[in-house]
Design a protein around this motif. Structure first.
Motif, PDB file in Angstrom:
ATOM      1  N   MET A   1       0.944  -1.186   0.081  1.00 19.85           N
ATOM      2  CA  MET A   1       0.001   0.099  -0.121  1.00 19.85           C
ATOM      3  C   MET A   1       0.895   1.136   0.072  1.00 19.85           C
ATOM      4  O   MET A   1       1.754   1.444   0.667  1.00 19.85           O
ATOM      5  N   LYS A   2       0.468   2.241  -0.830  1.00 21.77           N
ATOM      6  CA  LYS A   2       1.321   3.328  -0.976  1.00 21.77           C
ATOM      7  C   LYS A   2       0.843   4.290   0.229  1.00 21.77           C
ATOM      8  O   LYS A   2      -0.339   4.669   0.560  1.00 21.77           O
ATOM      9  N   ILE A   3       1.578   4.874   1.003  1.00 18.55           N
ATOM     10  CA  ILE A   3       1.375   5.958   1.937  1.00 18.55           C
ATOM     11  C   ILE A   3       1.614   7.347   1.375  1.00 18.55           C
ATOM     12  O   ILE A   3       2.424   7.754   0.644  1.00 18.55           O
ATOM     13  N   ASP A   4       0.371   8.290   1.668  1.00 17.88           N
ATOM     14  CA  ASP A   4       0.459   9.492   1.222  1.00 17.88           C
ATOM     15  C   ASP A   4       1.085  10.382   2.038  1.00 17.88           C
ATOM     16  O   ASP A   4       0.557  10.927   2.919  1.00 17.88           O
ATOM     17  N   PHE A   5       2.495  10.385   1.970  1.00 23.19           N
ATOM     18  CA  PHE A   5       3.324  11.470   2.874  1.00 23.19           C
ATOM     19  C   PHE A   5       2.951  13.026   2.869  1.00 23.19           C
ATOM     20  O   PHE A   5       2.721  13.499   3.898  1.00 23.19           O
ATOM     21  N   LYS A   6       2.607  13.323   1.548  1.00 16.04           N
ATOM     22  CA  LYS A   6       2.177  14.618   1.480  1.00 16.04           C
ATOM     23  C   LYS A   6       0.820  15.106   2.095  1.00 16.04           C
ATOM     24  O   LYS A   6       0.913  16.095   2.993  1.00 16.04           O
ATOM     25  N   ASP A  10       0.508  17.714   5.345  1.00 14.41           N
ATOM     26  CA  ASP A  10      -0.478  18.543   5.544  1.00 14.41           C
ATOM     27  C   ASP A  10      -1.370  18.543   6.930  1.00 14.41           C
ATOM     28  O   ASP A  10      -1.790  19.591   7.321  1.00 14.41           O
ATOM     29  N   VAL A  11      -1.707  17.375   7.224  1.00 14.22           N
ATOM     30  CA  VAL A  11      -2.377  17.168   8.540  1.00 14.22           C
ATOM     31  C   VAL A  11      -1.616  17.589   9.803  1.00 14.22           C
ATOM     32  O   VAL A  11      -2.129  18.370  10.653  1.00 14.22           O
ATOM     33  N   PHE A  12      -0.431  17.292   9.655  1.00 15.83           N
ATOM     34  CA  PHE A  12       0.534  17.649  10.870  1.00 15.83           C
ATOM     35  C   PHE A  12       0.755  19.122  10.784  1.00 15.83           C
ATOM     36  O   PHE A  12       0.706  19.766  11.966  1.00 15.83           O
ATOM     37  N   GLN A  55       8.504   4.379   3.136  1.00 19.71           N
ATOM     38  CA  GLN A  55       7.575   5.684   3.401  1.00 19.71           C
ATOM     39  C   GLN A  55       7.153   5.413   4.711  1.00 19.71           C
ATOM     40  O   GLN A  55       6.662   6.341   5.427  1.00 19.71           O
ATOM     41  N   LEU A  56       7.261   4.199   5.160  1.00 19.78           N
ATOM     42  CA  LEU A  56       6.798   4.032   6.767  1.00 19.78           C
ATOM     43  C   LEU A  56       7.702   4.434   7.660  1.00 19.78           C
ATOM     44  O   LEU A  56       7.246   5.200   8.695  1.00 19.78           O
ATOM     45  N   ALA A  57       9.015   4.403   7.415  1.00 13.15           N
ATOM     46  CA  ALA A  57       9.968   4.990   8.147  1.00 13.15           C
ATOM     47  C   ALA A  57      10.046   6.478   8.302  1.00 13.15           C
ATOM     48  O   ALA A  57       9.898   7.142   9.390  1.00 13.15           O
ATOM     49  N   GLU A  58       9.461   7.315   6.861  1.00 10.30           N
ATOM     50  CA  GLU A  58       9.344   8.669   6.974  1.00 10.30           C
ATOM     51  C   GLU A  58       7.895   8.993   7.728  1.00 10.30           C
ATOM     52  O   GLU A  58       8.148  10.171   8.383  1.00 10.30           O
ATOM     53  N   MET A  59       6.988   8.177   7.787  1.00 15.16           N
ATOM     54  CA  MET A  59       5.842   8.497   8.194  1.00 15.16           C
ATOM     55  C   MET A  59       5.994   8.483   9.722  1.00 15.16           C
ATOM     56  O   MET A  59       5.481   9.310  10.650  1.00 15.16           O
ATOM     57  N   ILE A  60       6.798   7.448  10.391  1.00 15.86           N
ATOM     58  CA  ILE A  60       6.900   7.378  11.732  1.00 15.86           C
ATOM     59  C   ILE A  60       7.722   8.457  12.204  1.00 15.86           C
ATOM     60  O   ILE A  60       7.482   9.089  13.382  1.00 15.86           O
ATOM     61  N   ALA A  61       8.826   9.083  11.395  1.00 13.52           N
ATOM     62  CA  ALA A  61       9.586  10.152  11.629  1.00 13.52           C
ATOM     63  C   ALA A  61       8.743  11.432  11.741  1.00 13.52           C
ATOM     64  O   ALA A  61       9.142  12.212  12.758  1.00 13.52           O
ATOM     65  N   LEU A  62       7.828  11.507  11.051  1.00 18.97           N
ATOM     66  CA  LEU A  62       7.005  12.926  10.879  1.00 18.97           C
ATOM     67  C   LEU A  62       6.095  12.635  12.350  1.00 18.97           C
ATOM     68  O   LEU A  62       5.962  13.913  12.796  1.00 18.97           O
ATOM     69  N   LEU A  63       5.730  11.568  12.722  1.00 21.62           N
ATOM     70  CA  LEU A  63       4.885  11.386  13.905  1.00 21.62           C
ATOM     71  C   LEU A  63       5.414  11.339  15.231  1.00 21.62           C
ATOM     72  O   LEU A  63       4.877  11.314  16.240  1.00 21.62           O
ATOM     73  N   HIS A  64       6.764  11.107  15.063  1.00 26.49           N
ATOM     74  CA  HIS A  64       7.418  10.430  16.507  1.00 26.49           C
ATOM     75  C   HIS A  64       7.586  11.397  17.670  1.00 26.49           C
ATOM     76  O   HIS A  64       7.603  10.765  18.824  1.00 26.49           O
ATOM     77  N   ASP A  65       7.519  12.704  17.468  1.00 30.35           N
ATOM     78  CA  ASP A  65       7.684  13.479  18.510  1.00 30.35           C
ATOM     79  C   ASP A  65       6.313  14.633  18.606  1.00 30.35           C
ATOM     80  O   ASP A  65       6.560  15.374  19.346  1.00 30.35           O
ATOM     81  N   ILE A  66       5.175  13.965  18.214  1.00 29.38           N
ATOM     82  CA  ILE A  66       4.014  14.743  18.273  1.00 29.38           C
ATOM     83  C   ILE A  66       3.363  15.121  19.735  1.00 29.38           C
ATOM     84  O   ILE A  66       2.555  16.202  20.176  1.00 29.38           O
ATOM     85  N   PHE A 104      -4.222  10.967   9.557  1.00 30.26           N
ATOM     86  CA  PHE A 104      -2.889  10.886   8.809  1.00 30.26           C
ATOM     87  C   PHE A 104      -2.777   9.600   7.621  1.00 30.26           C
ATOM     88  O   PHE A 104      -2.187   9.841   6.630  1.00 30.26           O
ATOM     89  N   LEU A 105      -3.462   8.647   8.160  1.00 27.79           N
ATOM     90  CA  LEU A 105      -3.665   7.214   7.120  1.00 27.79           C
ATOM     91  C   LEU A 105      -4.872   6.802   7.060  1.00 27.79           C
ATOM     92  O   LEU A 105      -5.286   6.664   7.980  1.00 27.79           O
ATOM     93  N   GLU A 106      -5.481   6.470   5.637  1.00 28.42           N
ATOM     94  CA  GLU A 106      -6.542   5.926   5.634  1.00 28.42           C
ATOM     95  C   GLU A 106      -6.394   4.382   6.094  1.00 28.42           C
ATOM     96  O   GLU A 106      -7.160   3.849   6.716  1.00 28.42           O
ATOM     97  N   GLU A 107      -5.478   3.805   5.642  1.00 26.69           N
ATOM     98  CA  GLU A 107      -5.384   2.333   5.872  1.00 26.69           C
ATOM     99  C   GLU A 107      -4.656   2.335   7.183  1.00 26.69           C
ATOM    100  O   GLU A 107      -3.714   3.073   7.700  1.00 26.69           O
ATOM    101  N   ARG A 108      -5.021   1.398   8.170  1.00 23.11           N
ATOM    102  CA  ARG A 108      -4.745   0.977   9.368  1.00 23.11           C
ATOM    103  C   ARG A 108      -4.012  -0.203   9.545  1.00 23.11           C
ATOM    104  O   ARG A 108      -3.773  -0.723  10.626  1.00 23.11           O
ATOM    105  N   GLN A 109      -3.249  -0.570   8.645  1.00 22.72           N
ATOM    106  CA  GLN A 109      -2.527  -1.902   8.400  1.00 22.72           C
ATOM    107  C   GLN A 109      -1.223  -1.699   9.292  1.00 22.72           C
ATOM    108  O   GLN A 109      -0.551  -2.593   9.906  1.00 22.72           O
ATOM    109  N   TYR A 110      -0.597  -0.644   9.390  1.00 21.17           N
ATOM    110  CA  TYR A 110       0.641  -0.420  10.030  1.00 21.17           C
ATOM    111  C   TYR A 110       0.584   0.116  11.484  1.00 21.17           C
ATOM    112  O   TYR A 110       1.499   0.588  12.049  1.00 21.17           O
TER     113      TYR A 110
END
Length: 259
Positions: A1-6, A10-12, A55-66, A104-110
Motif C-alpha cells: 500500500m502506498k502511504i500518502d506522505f504529502k 498537511d495534516v501535521f 515510506q513507513l519509516a518517514e511517516m513514523i519520523a513525521l509523527l514520532h515527537d507529536i 494521517f493514514l486511511e489504511e490502518r494496517q501499520y
C-alpha cells in the motif's frame, strides 16, 4: 500500500497551527521533526529499503515527537520528569473512538508498527519487541532521531537545551556515574546527570546506542562526535582531559562499528 506522505504532512501542519510557532522551543521541535524525516530518508536510501518500508519509516519520523508539543504547552519543558512524551504521543495518536492516526493514514494496517516505534523511540534501551519488522522500524526512528540531534547540538541554542548559557555550559566536573557510563560505552541515565556538563556528555554518549552501519557512515562523514564535543569550552582541567578521552574513545567505537 502506498502511504500518502504529502497528505500526512498537511495534516501535521494543521495540527501545529494549534501551537505558537514563534515560541523558540516549539520552533526547535518543528525543525527537529522535519530533520528526523530527512535523516530517516537518508538512512533508508543507504539501506536500499523497498518503497513501502521507506515510506513507513518517514511517516513514523513525521509523527514520532507529536507528544512534545503538548508537553511544551502544559509544562514549557522537555524534561522527562514532566511527561513521557513518546508514550503520550502514541496515546494521542491511537486512543479514543476516533483516533488521530486516521487523519494521517486511511489504511490502518501499520498501526501496530507505528504505535510501538513511536512509544518506544525514547526508551533507554530497546528491548522486548519480538516482531522483526516492528523492531526494525523502532531502530530506524531511534537512529534518525539521534542523527538529527547531532544537528541540534551543533546549531541550536545551548541555553534552550539545558538552561545554561553556552559560555557556562562547560563548567564543572563530570559526575562519577556519568563518566562510568561513558567508560562502559553506554548511554547515560537521565537521573545520573547533576552538572551542566553532565548533560552535554549525555548528549554525546547517546550515540553508543546507534543501531545501523549506515547511520555511523553519516556520523563519520559529518564528523559529528568531535564537533559536538568541541562546541563547549571546558573550564576544569579534569573535564577537558575526560572529554578528550571520550572523543578518542567514541571515534574508535565508530570505526569498529563501520568494519
Amino acid at each position: 500500500m502506498k502511504i500518502d506522505f504529502k497528505h500526512a504532512r498537511d495534516v501535521f501542519e494543521e495540527y501545529l497551527d494549534g501551537y505558537d510557532r514563534e515560541d523558540e522551543k516549539i520552533k526547535l521541535k518543528i525543525i527537529h521533526t522535519y530533520g528526523v524525516v530527512k535523516s530517516a530518508r537518508e538512512i533508508g536510501h543507504r539501506m536500499h529499503l523497498n518503497e513501502e518500508d521507506q515510506q513507513l519509516a518517514e511517516m513514523i519520523a513525521l509523527l514520532h515527537d507529536i507528544g512534545r508539543f503538548e508537553q511544551l504547552r502544559l509544562y514549557d519543558s522537555f524534561s522527562p520528569d514532566t511527561m513521557d512524551h513518546a508514550a503520550f504521543g502514541a496515546q494521542l495518536l491511537f486512543e479514543g473512538e476516533n483516533p488521530m492516526i486516521s487523519r494521517f493514514l486511511e489504511e490502518r494496517q501499520y498501526d501496530g508498527i507505528i504505535h510501538t516505534a513511536i512509544a518506544r523511540h525514547s526508551d533507554f534501551r530497546l528491548e522486548g519487541i519480538p516482531d522483526k519488522r516492528t523492531l526494525f522500524h523502532a531502530k530506524i526512528i531511534r537512529d534518525a532521531d539521534k542523527l538529527d540531534n547531532c544537528r541540534v547540538k551543533l546549531v541550536d541554542s545551548v541555553e534552550a537545551m539545558i538552561g545554561v548559557p553556552q559560555e557556562r555550559a562547560g563548567e564543572g566536573k563530570i559526575s562519577p556515574k556519568v563518566w562510568n557510563a561513558c567508560l562502559k560505552r553506554e548511554a547515560v541515565l537521565s537521573q545520573d546527570r547533576v552538572t551542566s556538563v553532565d548533560y552535554w556528555v549525555s548528549y554525546v554518549a547517546q550515540y553508543y546506542d546507534l543501531n545501523f552501519k549506515e547511520t555511523w557512515q553519516i556520523m563519520k562523514e559529518k564528523n559529528y562526535i568531535s564537533r559536538i564535543i568541541k562546541r563547549l569550552d571546558y573550564k576544569d582541567e579534569d573535564t577537558r582531559e575526560k572529554m578528550e578521552i571520550l572523543d578518542q574513545q567514541m571515534n574508535a567505537h565508530m570505526e569498529k562499528c563501520l568494519c
